[in-house]
Design a protein around this motif. Structure first.
Motif, short mmCIF file in Angstrom:
data_model
loop_
_atom_site.label_atom_id
_atom_site.label_comp_id
_atom_site.label_asym_id
_atom_site.label_seq_id
_atom_site.Cartn_x
_atom_site.Cartn_y
_atom_site.Cartn_z
N ARG A 188 0.96 -1.30 0.00
CA ARG A 188 -0.01 -0.12 0.15
C ARG A 188 0.89 1.21 0.04
NH1 ARG A 188 -2.51 4.39 1.81
NH2 ARG A 188 -1.02 4.49 3.55
N GLU A 222 0.34 -3.87 5.47
CA GLU A 222 -0.57 -2.84 5.20
C GLU A 222 -0.90 -2.91 3.69
OE1 GLU A 222 -0.87 2.02 5.89
OE2 GLU A 222 0.75 1.15 4.61
N TRP A 224 -4.16 -1.93 2.23
CA TRP A 224 -5.69 -1.44 1.84
C TRP A 224 -5.78 -0.06 2.47
CZ3 TRP A 224 -11.36 -1.96 3.07
CH2 TRP A 224 -12.35 -2.09 2.13
N GLY A 225 -7.02 0.64 2.03
CA GLY A 225 -7.68 1.71 2.76
C GLY A 225 -6.61 2.99 2.02
N MET A 258 -5.19 -1.64 7.52
CA MET A 258 -5.62 -0.50 6.70
C MET A 258 -5.65 0.66 7.10
SD MET A 258 -9.71 -0.47 6.72
CE MET A 258 -9.73 1.01 5.85
N MET A 288 -10.37 -7.51 6.60
CA MET A 288 -9.41 -6.70 7.13
C MET A 288 -9.41 -7.34 8.50
SD MET A 288 -7.25 -4.44 7.10
CE MET A 288 -7.24 -4.43 5.15
#
Length: 795
Positions: A188, A222, A224-225, A258, A288
């Motif tokens: 990410r 990490e 996502w988001g 996330m 998640m």
């Protein structure tokens, strides 16, 4: 075996008459019993591809799956008594849609804007093998059964503790762990910082099984988001929920983490509270585990709302304090050590499982790290501490080692080839530095090297978004400008793309001045955008800080600056800057308290109905995406309906298309792989401005017609008026538009003058055929028209 085809009119170009037998082909299936024969028939029918005419295949499939039919207990009333046989599923037609996409890219260029003129490398990254050790089979717990990793199951990781015992036990295990734990940001924040967040699921999933088998000791990944959510929809044309679900299947053993922007969820604005809670609930359901919750101003009410939403959903709450300033500098008094320890007290009191320091600009120097982490560890000896930083200045490894020695439990790293500069510190460097010490990470340096080699090759596929086009090294001037890592490269790219690269130094200087004008605020999305917008506004208009202050009442400030001063993203520490705020806002309304508290709850049922009306195949996940990004989700669903699963294409093919003569494969689902070869693209345009692109797919010739956007500009293709539609006004003769005497919304009487046309030295006034309101105008002055071209519509 057991399938016979008797062909009738089944060939390309056949004319199927409605007046005679429309049989295309007879399929005969033979097996030992009815069920087996029906199963063979079912598969055979599903493998038919007939284009140009509708067939009865969907109906026949419904019959073959009907239990009465399969048991043989049916009579002549079978069809009458089973109307559901006529509930015909619409064909996905994914292969043809993908050909349309590839043809569109070949004719009109990339569907996602490329940031530079560089092209993706012609490379297939080497995916390191997973050693098959059958002794590990069955080692995984029941809680990991959702995994779908090929071959042996990966070893257990921290996630099995989380799933079996819950967030509190997970946090306790992290705190009691002896060595330093690492979070890998490669999936990410690393590519957000270095490659404009453009890394696709295709490349993330390719390396996921290797990560699952070789990095089970990670605290988390990490993946996502933050910006990845809307970029997936907006630019990569893929569903972020599917990305999360697919990664979870490949990596069942490592906790996923996330970035949650507090009350802003993964958006850039405030949402009703139930949107944030629903988002977190769905995120946990899809896979998640850990929510790093922050607020762009460290505004406690916004932070607490995000913490409550993540906690209620069953996730691990990692409340983050965004770091700015320098606690080791006694002259920097606003954000001193007491500010951070007081805020940490509030977050621990609010129930955080993990405490995080989020150093988004890479400002945490080693000396400051020792001071801050020691103070936090002394006050909260039982709470795990997690540190995030960026390596913009080049001191990231030193700072993270200092944090570890001072008592931090987890630090953020990126794999070597995706580390450094505005990304996170190097995973390999920290692993090597701590080998054999009491803080040994337990990771194998050889595995890190193999992992890094994959990303070193994969990174070349994203050359058009490569930050090193403009940024050649780290830069310690970040300690002056305090620009967050991801924003640093974005601002540099913007200056480069506008041909203003020589002004980037001015932008950095203005960023520092803009921050002080706004009251020296915490800078992270979306507050960092406010500072960046003001800085660019100052550079573009050649304004100094004194100019901005003295002319504040008369300047037209960027929208983000005005909304910040109104209080739409929360309240900054020690309040808004005065008299600057009053001068800018004058009598504009102000928001007091938590902005989202006054918003009405979103009606999800109503939104679902509205979305289903426009996009019948939309899911509950799409409804959630639409609650956050209405227009972006609508555009994504429309794109997906037109072009199919483009996320399954190799990255180079997706970005710039294949070469003529190139053969490649696309696996659209397990067991369904398309073999595609690009044959040619027609030089001549059709009368409609379309260009024919020829392919060979699974050995069959296919072609698609793609409208050439550039060529169409030189053609005159105008819609025709339908004489059967009342109110459509067409041109009575070929000619040019001399004068338009009405506008959209005007009410006209029958016979009123609408347009003056000129042809062959003669002018003609077109009159309204009916009374009504002008609904649309399809012409403009000097436009050349053919006879019957649509002029306007009267309603």
């Amino acid at each position: 075996m057991g399938i016979r085809l008797d062909g009738a009119s089944a060939f390309a170009g056949a004319i199927i008459s409605p007046y005679y037998d429309s049989l295309l082909v007879k399929v005969i299936a033979h097996a030992g019993d009815l069920q087996a024969s029906a199963a063979k028939m079912n598969r055979a029918l599903r493998e038919f591809r007939v284009r140009g005419v509708k067939t009865n295949i969907p109906f026949l499939l419904n019959v073959l799956e009907n239990q009465k039919f399969l048991s043989g207990t049916l009579d002549t009333y079978f069809i009458d008594e089973n109307p559901q046989l006529f509930h015909l599923p619409q064909s996905l037609n994914r292969a043809q849609k993908l050909l349309n996409y590839i043809g569109t890219v070949l004719v009109n260029g990339p569907s996602t804007p490329l940031a530079t003129k560089l092209k993706p490398a012609e490379i297939s990254p080497h995916i390191p093998e997973i050693p098959i050790d059958y002794s590990t089979r069955g080692a995984s717990s029941e809680s990991d059964s959702e995994g779908d990793v090929p071959g042996p199951e990966p070893p257990q990781g921290f996630r099995h503790i989380l799933k079996a015992q819950g967030p509190e036990a997970f946090a306790k295990t992290v705190r009691n762990h002896k060595g330093l734990l690492l979070m890998d940001t490669t999936f990410r924040d690393a590519h957000q910082s270095l490659l404009a967040t453009r890394v696709r699921s295709h490349d993330l999933l390719s390396i996921s099984p290797y990560v699952a088998h070789n990095f089970s000791q990670l605290y988390s990944m990490e993946n996502w988001g933050g910006a990845t959510f809307d970029v997936a929809l907006r630019f990569l044309h893929e569903c972020p929920w599917e990305r999360l679900e697919d990664m979870r299947k490949q990596i069942p053993n490592i906790p996923f983490q996330m970035l949650l922007r507090g009350a802003n969820a993964v958006g850039y604005t405030n949402y009703p509270d139930n949107v944030v809670f629903k988002f977190c609930e769905l995120s946990v359901q899809v896979g998640m585990d850990i929510f790093r919750v922050f607020d762009s101003l460290n505004y406690l009410p916004n932070l607490v709302l995000g913490m409550e939403a993540a906690g209620k959903a069953g996730g691990v709450v990692e409340a983050a304090i965004s770091y700015t300033g320098d606690v080791s500098d006694p002259t920097r008094k606003k954000y001193d050590l007491k500010y951070y320890t007081n805020l940490a007290d509030e977050l621990v009191k609010a129930g955080t499982h993990i405490l995080c320091i989020k150093d988004m600009a890479g400002l945490l120097k080693p000396a400051a790290a020792r001071l801050l982490i020691t103070a936090l560890r002394d006050k909260h000896p039982d709470v795990p501490i997690h540190i995030h930083t960026h390596d913009t200045a080049g001191a990231g490894v030193a700072s993270m080692l200092a944090c570890a020695e001072a008592g931090a439990d987890v630090v953020d790293v990126a794999v070597d080839s995706m580390s450094g500069m505005t990304s996170q510190p190097s995973m390999g460097a920290i692993v090597a530095c701590l080998q054999g010490s009491k803080l040994d990470t337990g990771l194998n340096l050889s595995n890190v090297s193999e992992y890094s080699a994959y990303w070193e090759q994969t990174r070349t596929l994203y050359a058009p978004f490569e930050c090193t086009t403009t940024m050649k090294s780290g830069n310690a001037d970040v300690y002056l400008s305090e620009i967050p890592g991801g924003q640093y490269t974005n601002l540099q790219f913007q200056a480069y793309s506008l041909g203003l690269e020589e002004f980037f130094e001015d932008v950095k200087k203005a960023y520092r001045e803009a921050n002080l004008l706004l009251g020296d605020i915490i800078k992270v999305t979306p507050s960092s955008k406010v500072v960046g917008d003001l800085a660019q506004f100052m550079v573009q208009n050649k304004l100094s800080a004194d100019d901005v202050l003295s002319k504040a009442e008369e300047l037209s400030f960027p929208k983000s600056v005005i909304e910040f001063l109104q209080g739409f993203i929360g309240e900054p520490y020690q309040g808004f800057p005065e008299p600057f705020r009053s001068k800018v806002l004058k009598d504009m309304p102000r928001v007091s308290g938590r902005p989202g508290a006054s918003l009405a709850l979103l009606d999800f049922d109503k939104l679902k109905v509205e979305l289903k009306e426009k996009h019948p195949f939309s899911t509950d996940r799409d409804v959630m995406s639409a609650a956050l990004y209405p227009q972006v989700t609508d555009d994504y669903l429309t794109f997906h309906e037109n072009f199919g699963p483009v996320d399954k294409l190799d990255t180079r093919i997706f970005l710039t298309g294949p070469k003529v003569g190139e053969e490649f494969e696309v696996t659209i689902e397990k067991g369904k792989t398309l073999g595609i070869k690009t044959l040619a693209m027609a030089e001549d345009l059709t009368p409609n401005g379309e260009r024919e692109v020829f392919f060979e797919m699974n050995g069959q010739l296919r072609s698609v017609f793609i409208k050439d956007k550039e060529a169409v500009k030189e053609l005159h293709i105008h819609p025709k008026a339908d004489k059967n539609v009342k109110g459509q006004v067409g041109a009575p003769m070929p000619g040019s538009v001399i004068d338009i005497r009405v506008a959209v919304g005007d009410r006209v009487e029958k016979g009123a003058a609408l347009v003056v046309l000129s042809a062959m030295k003669m002018e003609m006034v077109v009159q309204a055929p009916v009374a009504g309101v002008i609904k649309s105008l399809d012409i403009k002055p000097n436009m050349k028209l053919e006879g019957d071209d649509l002029l306007m519509t009267i309603e």
